[in-house]
Design an enzyme around this catalytic site. Structure first.
Site, PDB file in Angstrom:
ATOM      1  N   PRO A  95      48.646  27.547  46.070  1.00  0.00           N
ATOM      2  CA  PRO A  95      49.827  27.836  46.875  1.00  0.00           C
ATOM      3  C   PRO A  95      51.058  28.095  46.000  1.00  0.00           C
ATOM      4  CG  PRO A  95      48.714  25.862  47.673  1.00  0.00           C
ATOM      5  CD  PRO A  95      48.075  26.222  46.361  1.00  0.00           C
ATOM      6  N   GLU A 122      43.075  17.891  45.368  1.00  0.00           N
ATOM      7  CA  GLU A 122      44.530  18.045  45.157  1.00  0.00           C
ATOM      8  C   GLU A 122      44.829  19.231  44.242  1.00  0.00           C
ATOM      9  OE1 GLU A 122      47.094  16.645  46.698  1.00  0.00           O
ATOM     10  OE2 GLU A 122      45.506  15.726  47.896  1.00  0.00           O
ATOM     11  N   ARG A 160      36.778  47.167  49.232  1.00  0.00           N
ATOM     12  CA  ARG A 160      36.981  48.330  50.107  1.00  0.00           C
ATOM     13  C   ARG A 160      37.713  49.465  49.415  1.00  0.00           C
ATOM     14  NH1 ARG A 160      41.039  48.688  53.292  1.00  0.00           N
ATOM     15  NH2 ARG A 160      39.841  49.108  55.174  1.00  0.00           N
ATOM     16  N   ASP A 175      45.764  52.793  55.125  1.00  0.00           N
ATOM     17  CA  ASP A 175      45.985  51.391  55.445  1.00  0.00           C
ATOM     18  C   ASP A 175      47.427  50.964  55.204  1.00  0.00           C
ATOM     19  OD1 ASP A 175      43.419  50.872  56.191  1.00  0.00           O
ATOM     20  OD2 ASP A 175      42.811  50.117  54.227  1.00  0.00           O
TER      21      ASP A 175
HETATM   22  N1  SAM Z   1      47.810  19.907  46.391  1.00  0.00           N
HETATM   23  C1  SAM Z   1      47.875  21.323  46.481  1.00  0.00           C
HETATM   24  C2  SAM Z   1      49.268  21.743  46.882  1.00  0.00           C
HETATM   25  O1  SAM Z   1      49.895  21.062  47.638  1.00  0.00           O
HETATM   26  O2  SAM Z   1      49.692  22.847  46.456  1.00  0.00           O
HETATM   27  C3  SAM Z   1      46.909  21.858  47.527  1.00  0.00           C
HETATM   28  C4  SAM Z   1      45.512  21.788  47.111  1.00  0.00           C
HETATM   29  S1  SAM Z   1      44.458  22.583  48.269  1.00  0.00           S
HETATM   30  C5  SAM Z   1      44.016  21.296  49.345  1.00  0.00           C
HETATM   31  C6  SAM Z   1      42.989  22.826  47.338  1.00  0.00           C
HETATM   32  C7  SAM Z   1      42.854  24.212  46.722  1.00  0.00           C
HETATM   33  O3  SAM Z   1      42.836  25.198  47.734  1.00  0.00           O
HETATM   34  C8  SAM Z   1      43.940  24.646  45.783  1.00  0.00           C
HETATM   35  O4  SAM Z   1      43.748  24.106  44.492  1.00  0.00           O
HETATM   36  C9  SAM Z   1      43.787  26.152  45.793  1.00  0.00           C
HETATM   37  O5  SAM Z   1      42.769  26.590  44.911  1.00  0.00           O
HETATM   38  C10 SAM Z   1      43.336  26.411  47.212  1.00  0.00           C
HETATM   39  N2  SAM Z   1      44.445  26.831  48.069  1.00  0.00           N
HETATM   40  C11 SAM Z   1      44.976  26.155  49.099  1.00  0.00           C
HETATM   41  N3  SAM Z   1      45.968  26.828  49.690  1.00  0.00           N
HETATM   42  C12 SAM Z   1      46.068  27.990  49.042  1.00  0.00           C
HETATM   43  C13 SAM Z   1      46.929  29.139  49.167  1.00  0.00           C
HETATM   44  N4  SAM Z   1      47.881  29.207  50.084  1.00  0.00           N
HETATM   45  N5  SAM Z   1      46.747  30.167  48.307  1.00  0.00           N
HETATM   46  C14 SAM Z   1      45.814  30.106  47.355  1.00  0.00           C
HETATM   47  N6  SAM Z   1      44.980  29.047  47.179  1.00  0.00           N
HETATM   48  C15 SAM Z   1      45.096  28.010  48.007  1.00  0.00           C
END
Ligand code: SAM
Length: 257
Positions: A95, A122, A160, A175
């Site tokens: 994120p 996490e 794609r 697109d």
């Molecule tokens: N503790 C992290 C935080 O608050 O940013 C969230 C961890 S999430 C539960 C587990 C994994 O999901 C992350 O390490 C990432 O690889 C993926 N993930 C979750 N949300 C994402 C997003 N919006 N974009 C990209 N990857 C995401």
């Protein structure tokens, strides 16, 4: 040239259904997109094959351990070298990453590929990120349980764009985002639709006119109107790139937002 993706994941089974249908299937079967799954647990050691542990400093959740990730990456590097390919950059989903855009997808579609790291729990021990991750990519301002859906999203978007994957090669050129604007509305049969509630809905008459230039202009104006109303910053960006014609500007100046 094929695009190679080496995917590090704790849940390799999540990928099979997506590789088995539609556009993705064509891309993966033809190897236009060459996907190699690397189950992280295969690179864990000990009876329990641990891939995660509690965070230093306390707090909830678990952290993905560095050492299995390093071993997985070493195995990937060896496989890439054995295949005569080059060293591919490591993209981690997070994120905290830069939001994925169509222009980044287009660049990846023309590149040799990448290693995709799917986080879980996490997240990943920061030392692995500092030492090995080249780019962090986000799917948006929300939190998923893992990086697998982001990896599938990215690979789908790249697939794609590969030549021969879509039945109609022009289709992705129309697109959203490919020309910096959102897509126009689309209509198909029947020409007059009667809803169960009795309401009749037609289609814009220009689409039935057979007049190609007028249809193209109508579509362009629809794109401009939708983009101006929903994503005005994309209009500004297109303007800054010099991609709006005098006709476009005239249309926008008369548009009610
Ligand atoms: N503790 C992290 C935080 O608050 O940013 C969230 C961890 S999430 C539960 C587990 C994994 O999901 C992350 O390490 C990432 O690889 C993926 N993930 C979750 N949300 C994402 C997003 N919006 N974009 C990209 N990857 C995401």
């Amino acid at each position: 040239m094929a695009v190679r993706f080496d995917v590090i994941t704790l849940f390799p089974d999540l990928f099979a259904p997506f590789q088995a249908v539609g556009v993705n299937r064509r891309a993966f079967e033809s190897r236009a997109v060459d996907v190699h799954l690397w189950p992280l647990r295969d690179h864990a050691e000990g009876v329990y094959r641990r891939v995660d542990d509690r965070p230093f400093g306390g707090g909830p959740g678990m952290v993905m351990l560095v050492e299995p990730l390093v071993r997985a990456l070493q195995a990937i590097r060896a496989a890439q070298q054995a295949a005569g390919g080059e060293r591919l950059p490591v993209i981690m989903f997070s994120p905290a990453g830069r939001p994925l855009t169509q222009s980044r997808v287009q660049a990846l579609a023309q590149s040799p590929g990448a290693v995709l790291l799917c986080g879980r729990y996490e997240g990943v021990d920061q030392r692995f990120i500092d030492a090995y991750v080249d780019e962090e990519v986000s799917m948006g301002d929300y939190v998923l349980s893992g990086g697998e859906l982001p990896a599938l999203t990215l690979m789908d978007a790249v697939a794609r764009l590969q030549p021969g994957v879509l039945h109609d090669a022009a289709s992705h050129e129309q697109d959203s985002f490919s020309d910096g604007l959102l897509d126009c509305p689309h209509y198909s049969r029947p020409e007059v639709l009667t809803l169960p509630e009795g309401q009749e809905m037609g289609v814009p008459s220009v689409l039935m006119s057979g007049h190609h230039a007028q249809i193209a202009r109508w579509r362009r104006e629809q794109q401009l109107a939708i983009t101006a109303r929903r994503r005005p910053e994309l209009i500004e960006a297109a303007r800054a790139r010099g991609e709006l014609s005098k006709q476009d500007e005239h249309f926008l100046s008369n548009l009610q937002l």
